[in-house]
Write a protein that holds these residues in place. Structure first.
Motif, PDB file in Angstrom:
ATOM      1  N   LEU A   1      -7.221  -6.524   0.420  1.00 55.83           N
ATOM      2  CA  LEU A   1      -6.705  -6.587  -0.943  1.00 55.83           C
ATOM      3  C   LEU A   1      -5.184  -6.775  -0.966  1.00 55.83           C
ATOM      4  N   SER A   2      -4.499  -6.229   0.029  1.00 56.79           N
ATOM      5  CA  SER A   2      -3.041  -6.388   0.084  1.00 56.79           C
ATOM      6  C   SER A   2      -2.635  -7.832   0.375  1.00 56.79           C
TER       7      SER A   2
ATOM      8  N   LEU B   1      -1.011  -1.228  -4.156  1.00 62.27           N
ATOM      9  CA  LEU B   1      -2.313  -0.614  -3.913  1.00 62.27           C
ATOM     10  C   LEU B   1      -2.137   0.866  -3.649  1.00 62.27           C
ATOM     11  N   VAL B   2      -3.077   1.646  -4.149  1.00 64.68           N
ATOM     12  CA  VAL B   2      -3.095   3.080  -3.881  1.00 64.68           C
ATOM     13  C   VAL B   2      -4.552   3.493  -3.677  1.00 64.68           C
TER      14      VAL B   2
ATOM     15  N   ALA C   1      -5.907   0.489  -7.807  1.00 61.78           N
ATOM     16  CA  ALA C   1      -6.313   1.759  -7.205  1.00 61.78           C
ATOM     17  C   ALA C   1      -7.691   1.552  -6.589  1.00 61.78           C
ATOM     18  N   VAL C   2      -7.819   1.883  -5.309  1.00 61.03           N
ATOM     19  CA  VAL C   2      -9.044   1.614  -4.560  1.00 61.03           C
ATOM     20  C   VAL C   2      -9.722   2.933  -4.198  1.00 61.03           C
ATOM     21  N   ASN C   3     -11.024   2.997  -4.475  1.00 60.86           N
ATOM     22  CA  ASN C   3     -11.796   4.193  -4.141  1.00 60.86           C
ATOM     23  C   ASN C   3     -11.834   4.408  -2.634  1.00 60.86           C
ATOM     24  N   SER C   4     -11.617   5.648  -2.230  1.00 62.62           N
ATOM     25  CA  SER C   4     -11.726   6.015  -0.813  1.00 62.62           C
ATOM     26  C   SER C   4     -13.178   5.925  -0.376  1.00 62.62           C
TER      27      SER C   4
ATOM     28  N   ILE D   1       0.858  -1.192   0.000  1.00 64.18           N
ATOM     29  CA  ILE D   1       0.000   0.000   0.000  1.00 64.18           C
ATOM     30  C   ILE D   1       0.892   1.240   0.000  1.00 64.18           C
ATOM     31  N   MET D   2       0.718   2.067  -1.013  1.00 61.85           N
ATOM     32  CA  MET D   2       1.606   3.224  -1.172  1.00 61.85           C
ATOM     33  C   MET D   2       0.823   4.500  -1.431  1.00 61.85           C
TER      34      MET D   2
END
Length: 161
Positions: free
Chosen positions: A83-84, A92-93, A56-59, A5-6
């Motif tokens: 997901l990680s 992931l972002v 890329a994951v929606n906040s 996660i970055m």
């Protein structure tokens, strides 16, 4: 926070380095509110298209904007953590916009993947992807496997009592 996660700036540097060594970067995005087998099959297919898969994951705020005030059911930090743990996901972002054009413009993956329930002509990200020479791939959706269907099933089972 897991190493996968970055923040976007860190991810951009990482992806640029991977591309310099000739690695093919695949990118997809979504809410992933209630993780299900359709997500897993989709992510496996996406990962198979290249060397590294960026997700890329929606906040939480963008999920609310896209899906309604009662969503997400699972908070963003928990969605990222689950997901990680998936072996096919390399990075992931989290992003807060309703589409991921800014993330795509920053990291410029060679392949952008979306589910087969989309049409390329309707993707707001298409112009961004094509602007840097990227390719868009649509992956066939897993029929009947969706967060929406799970929610419907839960609501129906609640009404049966």
């Amino acid at each position: 926070m897991p190493a996968k996660i970055m923040e976007l700036t860190e991810l951009k540097t990482e992806i640029e380095a991977k591309k310099e060594t000739g690695e093919l970067i695949v990118f997809t995005n979504g809410c992933f509110d209630i993780l299900h087998v359709g997500h897993i099959r989709y992510l496996k297919k996406a990962a198979a298209l290249g060397d590294k898969l960026v997700l890329a994951v929606n906040s939480d705020s963008s999920v609310r904007e896209l899906k309604g005030k009662n969503r997400p059911f699972v908070p963003e930090n928990e969605r990222l953590e689950m997901l990680s743990a998936l072996e096919m996901v390399d990075y992931l972002v989290l992003f807060s916009e309703i589409d991921c054009r800014a993330v795509l413009a920053a990291i410029k993956p060679q392949i952008y993947v979306k589910g087969g329930d989309y049409r390329i002509a309707d993707l707001p990200e298409a112009e961004t992807v094509y602007s840097y020479g990227g390719k868009i791939v649509l992956i066939t959706e897993v029929k009947g496997k969706s967060t929406t269907n799970i929610i419907k099933k839960i609501r129906l089972s609640k009404d049966e009592k």
